[in-house]
Design an enzyme around this catalytic site. Structure first.
Site, PDB file in Angstrom:
ATOM      1  N   GLU A  88      31.783 -17.083 -13.112  1.00 34.09           N
ATOM      2  CA  GLU A  88      31.515 -17.347 -14.525  1.00 34.09           C
ATOM      3  C   GLU A  88      32.396 -16.483 -15.420  1.00 34.09           C
ATOM      4  OE1 GLU A  88      27.635 -17.545 -17.491  1.00 34.09           O
ATOM      5  OE2 GLU A  88      27.715 -15.958 -15.974  1.00 34.09           O
ATOM      6  N   LYS A 122      11.777  -4.534 -23.411  1.00 28.71           N
ATOM      7  CA  LYS A 122      12.952  -3.677 -23.563  1.00 28.71           C
ATOM      8  C   LYS A 122      13.899  -4.440 -24.496  1.00 28.71           C
ATOM      9  CE  LYS A 122      16.511  -0.912 -22.789  1.00 28.71           C
ATOM     10  NZ  LYS A 122      17.553  -1.749 -23.431  1.00 28.71           N
ATOM     11  N   GLU A 162      17.402 -14.666 -14.825  1.00 30.30           N
ATOM     12  CA  GLU A 162      18.411 -15.697 -15.052  1.00 30.30           C
ATOM     13  C   GLU A 162      19.733 -14.976 -15.242  1.00 30.30           C
ATOM     14  OE1 GLU A 162      20.013 -18.131 -18.691  1.00 30.30           O
ATOM     15  OE2 GLU A 162      17.852 -18.368 -18.482  1.00 30.30           O
ATOM     16  N   GLY A 172      23.676  -6.618 -13.985  1.00 30.61           N
ATOM     17  CA  GLY A 172      22.477  -5.963 -14.488  1.00 30.61           C
ATOM     18  C   GLY A 172      21.222  -6.521 -13.854  1.00 30.61           C
ATOM     19  N   GLY A 173      21.173  -7.838 -13.687  1.00 28.89           N
ATOM     20  CA  GLY A 173      20.008  -8.460 -13.079  1.00 28.89           C
ATOM     21  C   GLY A 173      19.803  -8.033 -11.643  1.00 28.89           C
ATOM     22  N   CYS A 222      24.042 -19.782 -21.564  1.00 27.65           N
ATOM     23  CA  CYS A 222      23.948 -19.774 -20.110  1.00 27.65           C
ATOM     24  C   CYS A 222      24.164 -21.162 -19.529  1.00 27.65           C
ATOM     25  CB  CYS A 222      22.597 -19.222 -19.673  1.00 27.65           C
ATOM     26  SG  CYS A 222      21.213 -19.918 -20.575  1.00 27.65           S
TER      27      CYS A 222
END
Length: 525
Positions: free
Chosen positions: A392, A184, A265, A245-246, A302
């Site tokens: 974060e 995707k 992640e 989203g994860g 990240c």
């Protein structure tokens, strides 16, 4: 190679009929041609059916051919030349040297996995030969190897348009494991994705592999991504992106009729611990290195150092003042997307307005597309009592926490969520403190650095780019380095199977020349 706006699905170039995606230059907001029509559910079903049909012949193909395929992808990507770099620059605002380095890393990890496939150790071949005379019952002949899980869905990342995207680490490790891949593509760099996707497609054709070994889909919003994770043909997912989203995709993977592994992640603030000896010896030098790490790529890594823990005192103030002065001299940089910049500006504003936070250096910039680094400070007690301070802020924002003593600092580390990295700066006289820190850090992070910063992840056999939740959804794995292949494998045991029918890695003659575990002892060819 002019861009078409189409998707490589199997061997075809398919024009989607879904909502179109447009790329924008993040440095100035300029809309870039062409438009990229999104995939339909029919496109998704076609890609999944092709991947399912390709799985068995691809995983059963000789290991040498699989390795040559990975190398062919690297050669095809390199063959794109400046066209790839220039399009990636236009879509991301990242400088040429960064993207050329990222292309090198992308091709390097493809070649690393080609060597892993040739070596065959990832198969973990084990043999327990029959003991016919054992009483009261014979021990059967049992042999084990690892095989690929099946078709894998990979989600491209916004901040690494090459190394964590279409032909990035997730794709390379899944293909190395013998798994077809459906990517995707990230909507922030669709043109870059098309170029790389066509390179992979050309390598599939060159090697004469089943066309369904690789496909790529465009799609705005969440519909296509969610449907891809839910598709019954998909047997695992690789994801790098936001926590929200994860977690949404993780929930789909977990609640399917057949739950599948989801390797996500998602979030990390990567604490930096400054021990007294190091600060006394080189506070200003550490501050300069820290600001360079913090602002690298506008902080869109990240592994960005979003938290600094140090004992209160003159040396910590020297570090903080030097870091603030260096940060105030930096210029605003373009952020990858308008959405990322907006979220960063909002995060900086929340810290700026927080009653328990002191502003040290802060100018997010009023430029519509750029942003600057921001630095804040607070006390250990305030950090412990305001959990939101540990969230974060994706970008070049960081928080210095002043601790009364080492025990208070360790207590804060114990209260943190899982992290990708932790960096400790130490010098002579800090060994005793580090000895106390180490067990805590081992339980909280995937990679521990000494006298360095987490930005910059080496692609190697020993690298771990993972960590406890929410840094990753599965702390047993890594998404960088040769161990990443293990995410897409499962063990199969064969009991009393005649030698003529055994897979090549388990045959008595060891035709592949593999190191194998025989009766529990490593046996070299």
């Amino acid at each position: 190679m002019p861009l078409t706006g189409n998707m490589p699905i199997g061997s075809r170039s398919v024009r989607g009929a879904g909502a179109p995606i447009h790329a924008y230059n993040p440095a100035n907001g300029e809309k870039l041609p062409p438009d990229f029509a999104g995939a339909t559910q029919a496109d998704l079903k076609t890609a999944c059916a092709l991947a399912q049909a390709a799985f068995r012949p691809y995983r059963l193909a000789p290991l040498a051919r699989r390795a040559e395929f990975l190398e062919a992808i690297a050669i095809a990507i390199e063959g794109l030349g400046d066209e790839l770099i220039e399009r990636a620059m236009a879509e991301t605002g990242l400088p040429r040297p960064r993207l050329e380095g990222e292309r090198g890393r992308t091709c390097g990890q493809l070649r690393l996995f080609a060597q892993v496939v040739r070596d065959g150790w990832f198969l973990d071949a084990r043999i327990d030969p029959e003991i016919s005379h054992r009483k009261p019952a014979r021990r059967p002949d049992i042999r084990e190897q690892h095989i690929g899980l099946g078709p894998v869905a990979v989600f491209g990342a916004s901040n690494f348009p090459l190394a964590f995207s279409v032909a990035g680490g997730d794709t390379a490790s899944a293909l190395a494991a013998g798994c077809p891949v459906i990517v995707k593509a990230h909507s922030a760099h669709p043109g870059t994705s098309e170029l790389v996707g066509r390179a992979v497609q050309s390598a599939v054709a060159q090697m004469g592999l089943p066309e369904g070994v690789f496909s790529m889909l465009h799609g705005s919003g969440t519909t296509i991504g969610a449907a891809l994770v839910a598709a019954p043909e998909i047997k695992a997912v690789g994801f790098t992106g936001s926590r929200g989203g994860g977690m949404a995709l993780f929930k789909i993977a977990r609640e399917r009729a057949e739950p599948i592994p989801f390797y996500g992640e998602m979030s990390s603030i990567n604490p930096v611990v400054l021990l007294p000896g190091a600060l006394k010896a080189r506070a200003a030098a550490i501050a300069a290195e820290y600001v360079a790490s913090l602002t690298l790529g506008a902080g869109q890594f990240c592994t960005n150092p979003g938290l600094v823990l140090a004992l209160q005192g003159a040396e910590t103030e020297e570090f903080a003042n030097a870091a603030a002065a260096a940060l105030n001299k930096t210029t605003a940089q373009p952020m990858l997307t308008a959405g990322i910049r907006s979220a960063y500006v909002e995060g900086v504003a929340r810290l700026s307005q927080h009653p328990a936070v002191e502003k040290l250096a802060n100018d997010a910039s009023d430029h519509p597309h750029h942003a600057r680094g921001a630095l804040f400070a607070t006390s250990a007690k305030s950090f412990a009592s305001h959990r939101e301070l540990g969230e974060e802020v994706f970008g070049a924002a960081s928080l210095v926490v002043r601790c009364a003593n080492l025990e208070e600092l360790i207590g804060l580390l114990e209260g943190l969520e899982g992290q990708l990295t932790a960096a400790v700066h130490m010098s002579e006289g800090d060994d005793a403190a580090m000895e106390k820190l180490l067990p805590v850090l081992e339980e909280k992070v995937g990679r521990i650095l000494v006298n360095g910063f987490g930005t910059g992840v080496e692609v190697s056999h020993a690298m771990v780019h993972g960590g406890p939740f929410p840094a990753t959804s599965d702390s047993r794995t890594t998404s960088v380095g040769s161990m990443a292949i293990q995410r897409f494998l499962r063990p199969v045991a064969y009991q009393d199977l005649p030698d003529a029918l055994r897979p090549a890695p388990l045959k008595e003659a060891n035709p592949l020349g593999l190191a194998r575990l025989v009766n529990g002892k490593l046996t070299l060819p």
